[in-house]
Design an enzyme around this catalytic site. Structure first.
Site, short mmCIF file in Angstrom:
data_model
loop_
_atom_site.label_atom_id
_atom_site.label_comp_id
_atom_site.label_asym_id
_atom_site.label_seq_id
_atom_site.Cartn_x
_atom_site.Cartn_y
_atom_site.Cartn_z
N GLY A 14 0.90 -1.17 0.14
CA GLY A 14 -0.38 -0.20 -0.29
C GLY A 14 1.23 0.98 -0.23
N VAL A 26 16.88 7.94 -0.16
CA VAL A 26 18.13 7.33 -0.14
C VAL A 26 18.68 7.71 -1.62
CG1 VAL A 26 17.89 4.20 -1.27
CG2 VAL A 26 15.97 5.49 0.61
N ARG A 75 0.49 -4.90 -5.88
CA ARG A 75 1.02 -6.37 -5.50
C ARG A 75 1.17 -7.13 -5.96
NH1 ARG A 75 -1.14 -4.33 0.40
NH2 ARG A 75 -2.54 -2.67 -0.08
N ASP A 106 5.01 -5.42 6.08
CA ASP A 106 5.46 -6.69 6.54
C ASP A 106 4.86 -7.79 5.34
OD1 ASP A 106 2.89 -6.56 6.27
OD2 ASP A 106 2.44 -8.00 8.10
N SER A 108 5.43 -7.22 1.84
CA SER A 108 6.92 -6.14 1.20
C SER A 108 8.21 -6.77 1.87
CB SER A 108 7.27 -5.21 0.57
OG SER A 108 5.99 -4.63 0.62
N THR A 129 4.20 1.77 6.08
CA THR A 129 2.98 1.82 5.87
C THR A 129 1.94 2.73 7.16
OG1 THR A 129 1.50 0.49 6.30
CG2 THR A 129 3.33 -0.11 7.89
N ASP A 131 0.17 1.46 8.14
CA ASP A 131 -0.66 1.20 9.76
C ASP A 131 0.07 1.39 10.99
OD1 ASP A 131 -3.27 0.20 7.69
OD2 ASP A 131 -2.31 -1.77 7.23
N ASP A 133 2.05 -1.35 11.85
CA ASP A 133 1.83 -2.55 13.02
C ASP A 133 3.34 -3.75 11.84
OD1 ASP A 133 1.77 -2.74 9.38
OD2 ASP A 133 -0.04 -3.65 9.68
N ARG A 175 -6.61 -3.31 8.84
CA ARG A 175 -6.47 -4.29 8.68
C ARG A 175 -6.66 -5.70 9.80
NH1 ARG A 175 -4.79 -6.53 2.93
NH2 ARG A 175 -3.63 -4.16 4.14
N GLY A 189 -11.33 12.22 20.87
CA GLY A 189 -12.12 12.60 21.62
C GLY A 189 -13.10 11.20 21.98
N GLU A 225 -11.10 -0.99 10.37
CA GLU A 225 -12.25 -2.02 9.53
C GLU A 225 -11.85 -3.70 10.22
OE1 GLU A 225 -8.20 -1.13 6.51
OE2 GLU A 225 -9.77 -1.77 5.18
N GLN A 257 -7.27 8.34 3.71
CA GLN A 257 -6.71 8.66 4.64
C GLN A 257 -4.90 8.09 4.32
OE1 GLN A 257 -8.03 5.68 8.02
NE2 GLN A 257 -9.74 5.39 6.67
#
Ligand code: ATP
Length: 325
Positions: A14, A26, A75, A106, A108, A129, A131, A133, A175, A189, A225, A257
């Protein structure tokens, strides 16, 4: 090990705001160290198709403030197969690419870790990402911008929710992880925050709605989600008939988002990680992710980042719980 001559850089999975800042960092850090840089378009798909082009310093001018990724992303089902990875590696050889920087999540990094083992090519991952995560880093590129986008949207929804005394269920991305929901919920809040990491939240939601029924005030309920109880529509449906007195609305924030100009935090962190990735290669690192821990650059084995699970911090859950009274 022989000095790296040609470095390939790609974005995969993503898209996330700040990926361009990482590509720029880079590219320029490599050129600074007399390494040639090749941009690989459309992630692993482009690697398999040989969609590869040399990058000069000027090619990454004027991109630091742009969302998305100038290299495009994709992807790739083909990269999951040994044949696909063989074709990809043959293209790397064709261009003389002897090291890679992969900017992604993760999935990738799983692909990168496998390629690195199969073909003994050094690969450095940069966490990109929305996320947040990924195990081993406090922060992933794009997360901060995403949070700010969510906060802006929820604040606007709050205005209309309170004017009409409505209950809004707002679905945000995540997800498998509730970072976006939890931190945006704290920042706006939100009265209830529903995330996959916390079980049996319908009990908490019903209790909250029963209390709220007495005051008839507006409320914001943020749902990740991937919550176990279903998406925001499904969760709203579960309580709608039990609480007919409420005017319930559902908003899915969706792909807004992912977009937008990256925040200063995303730009600076992506720049730091991009430079750190090239420095890691110069230090002979082979299969690691550069991340940020307590504000400092850290190196984490790629296979560890994909095997280990990053949980939401209990301290944040406690803050959300205390402030929801
Ligand atoms: P995001 O967190 O934004 O979804 P991601 O990097 O986790 O990003 P994925 O779609 O999961 O996104 O993975 C990106 C690509 O990595 C996949 O399309 C695939 O090409 C490659 N990949 C993922 N898992 C594997 C695997 N087990 N073997 C080989 N390649 C993989």
């Amino acid at each position: 090990m022989a000095k790296i001559k040609n470095l390939g850089v790609l974005t995969s999975g993503g898209d996330a705001p700040g990926m361009n800042a990482a590509i720029r960092a880079v590219t320029r850090a490599a050129i600074f160290n007399n390494i040639e840089v090749f941009g690989i378009r459309r992630g692993y798909e482009g690697m398999i198709d040989g969609d590869i082009e040399k990058l000069e310093s000027k090619d990454v001018s004027g991109i630091i403030q742009k969302g998305g990724t100038m290299l495009k992303t994709a992807r790739s089902a083909r990269f999951r197969t040994p044949e696909g990875r063989k074709q990809a590696y043959e293209n790397l050889e064709k261009f003389g690419i002897d090291a890679l920087v992969v900017i992604g999540g993760d999935g990738s990094f799983t692909g990168a870790s496998i390629l690195s083992q199969e073909y003994n090519i050094p690969i450095i991952g940069i966490p990109g990402t929305i996320d947040n995560d990924l195990y081993g880093t406090d922060y992933t590129i794009g997360y901060d911008t995403c949070l700010n986008t969510v906060i802006e949207a929820v604040d606007k929804i709050r205005d209309t929710a309170s004017s009409h005394n409505r209950i809004f269920f707002i679905e945000v991305m995540g997800r498998d992880a509730g970072f976006v929901a939890l931190e945006s919920g704290i920042a706006t809040g939100a009265e209830v925050i529903m995330i996959p990491e916390v079980k049996n939240q319908m009990v908490e939601l019903r209790e909250f709605l029963s209390q709220r029924a007495k005051s008839n005030k507006s409320s914001i309920i943020i749902c990740a989600e991937g919550d176990d109880e279903g998406n925001a529509y499904e969760i709203a449906k579960k309580v709608e008939s039990e609480f007919p007195q409420f005017d319930i609305r559902v908003t899915i924030l969706g792909h807004i988002q992912r977009g937008g100009s990256p925040s200063s935090y995303d730009r600076v962190s992506a720049s730091r990680m991009g430079v750190a990735a090239v420095e890691a290669l110069l230090d002979d690192q082979k299969s690691i992710m550069v991340g940020l821990s307590n504000g400092q650059i850290v190196h984490v084995p790629l296979n560890k980042t994909v095997k280990m699970h990053k949980g939401v911090p209990k301290s944040l859950l406690d803050v959300a719980h205390i402030l929801a009274i």
